[in-house]
Motif scaffolding. Structure first.
Motif, short mmCIF file in Angstrom:
data_model
loop_
_atom_site.label_atom_id
_atom_site.label_comp_id
_atom_site.label_asym_id
_atom_site.label_seq_id
_atom_site.Cartn_x
_atom_site.Cartn_y
_atom_site.Cartn_z
N MET A 67 7.93 -31.01 -7.78
CA MET A 67 9.21 -30.36 -7.59
C MET A 67 9.42 -30.16 -6.09
N PHE A 68 10.64 -30.38 -5.67
CA PHE A 68 11.03 -30.14 -4.30
C PHE A 68 11.87 -28.86 -4.25
N THR A 69 11.75 -28.12 -3.18
CA THR A 69 12.62 -26.96 -2.98
C THR A 69 13.31 -27.07 -1.63
N THR A 70 14.57 -26.71 -1.63
CA THR A 70 15.39 -26.73 -0.43
C THR A 70 16.11 -25.39 -0.35
N THR A 71 16.06 -24.75 0.79
CA THR A 71 16.79 -23.50 0.97
C THR A 71 18.12 -23.80 1.66
N VAL A 72 19.18 -23.31 1.06
CA VAL A 72 20.53 -23.49 1.60
C VAL A 72 21.06 -22.12 1.99
N THR A 73 21.61 -22.04 3.17
CA THR A 73 22.30 -20.84 3.61
C THR A 73 23.79 -21.10 3.45
N PRO A 74 24.44 -20.41 2.51
CA PRO A 74 25.87 -20.66 2.30
C PRO A 74 26.67 -20.47 3.58
N ARG A 75 27.57 -21.42 3.81
CA ARG A 75 28.48 -21.34 4.95
C ARG A 75 29.69 -20.49 4.58
N ILE B 71 7.01 -46.72 -6.85
CA ILE B 71 8.02 -45.67 -6.82
C ILE B 71 8.01 -44.91 -8.13
N ARG B 72 7.82 -45.60 -9.23
CA ARG B 72 7.73 -44.95 -10.54
C ARG B 72 6.63 -43.88 -10.52
N LYS B 73 5.50 -44.20 -9.91
CA LYS B 73 4.39 -43.24 -9.82
C LYS B 73 4.80 -42.00 -9.02
N LYS B 74 5.54 -42.21 -7.94
CA LYS B 74 6.01 -41.07 -7.15
C LYS B 74 6.98 -40.20 -7.95
N LEU B 75 7.86 -40.85 -8.70
CA LEU B 75 8.80 -40.10 -9.54
C LEU B 75 8.03 -39.30 -10.60
N GLN B 76 7.01 -39.92 -11.19
CA GLN B 76 6.23 -39.25 -12.24
C GLN B 76 5.52 -38.00 -11.71
N GLU B 77 5.17 -37.99 -10.42
CA GLU B 77 4.53 -36.81 -9.83
C GLU B 77 5.46 -35.59 -9.84
N HIS B 78 6.76 -35.83 -9.95
CA HIS B 78 7.74 -34.75 -9.94
C HIS B 78 8.45 -34.60 -11.29
N LEU B 79 7.89 -35.23 -12.32
CA LEU B 79 8.45 -35.15 -13.66
C LEU B 79 8.16 -33.76 -14.24
N VAL B 80 9.21 -33.09 -14.69
CA VAL B 80 9.10 -31.75 -15.25
C VAL B 80 9.73 -31.77 -16.63
N THR B 81 8.97 -31.36 -17.61
CA THR B 81 9.52 -31.26 -18.97
C THR B 81 10.18 -29.89 -19.13
N GLU B 82 10.95 -29.75 -20.16
CA GLU B 82 11.64 -28.47 -20.44
C GLU B 82 10.63 -27.33 -20.57
N ASP B 83 9.47 -27.61 -21.14
CA ASP B 83 8.44 -26.59 -21.31
C ASP B 83 7.81 -26.15 -19.99
N GLU B 84 7.84 -27.02 -18.98
CA GLU B 84 7.19 -26.71 -17.71
C GLU B 84 8.06 -25.92 -16.74
N LYS B 85 9.34 -25.80 -17.04
CA LYS B 85 10.24 -25.08 -16.12
C LYS B 85 9.97 -23.60 -16.19
#
Length: 136
Positions: A1-9, A122-136
């Motif tokens: 999972m990636f996280t990005t912080t956004v400061t609303p303008r 690339i598929r392997k990289k995507l799989q590293e960030h695969l999150v199922t509904e149960d994992e959220k």
């Protein structure tokens, strides 16, 4: 999972200090860049290098967000197909889920105008960030 912080303008808010719904689309797009880099590391948008096309987006607005407080955007993969994948995203503010969405993205050859299979590396990289509904 990636996280990005956004400061609303200032321009992201309406007269009541609520975040306008269009800002979510822009924030989610920005937060997809780490995934885009799997395919085009330098994010070069030339037809020869760019390899993705957006096929569908959807958003659910769950709670109000406000100007003056940072928003955390969480980005992950929810599905991987042969030539497409689905990116899941959530916007969190004040410790609560405020919006969520998905973007169906296709691995695409712009020169030949057709979808192409996602390469194994690339598929392997995507799989590293695969999150199922149960994992959220």
């Amino acid at each position: 999972m990636f996280t990005t912080t956004v400061t609303p303008r200032f321009g992201d808010a309406d007269g009541l200090r609520h975040i306008n719904n269009i800002a979510i689309s822009e924030w989610f797009e920005q937060a997809r860049n780490p995934v885009f880099r799997f395919f085009t590391p330098d994010l070069d948008l030339s037809y020869e290098k760019w390899k993705l096309i957006l096929a569908r987006t959807e958003f659910d607005y769950i709670g109000q967000m406000y100007y003056g407080e940072d928003v955390e955007i969480r980005t992950f993969i929810v599905r991987i197909g042969n030539s497409s994948f689905t990116i899941g995203q959530e916007a969190w503010q004040r410790g609560g889920l405020k919006a969520k969405g998905q973007a169906v993205t296709v691995h695409y050859d712009f020169l030949n105008k057709r979808s192409v299979p996602i390469p194994d590396d690339i598929r392997k990289k995507l799989q590293e960030h695969l999150v199922t509904e149960d994992e959220k």
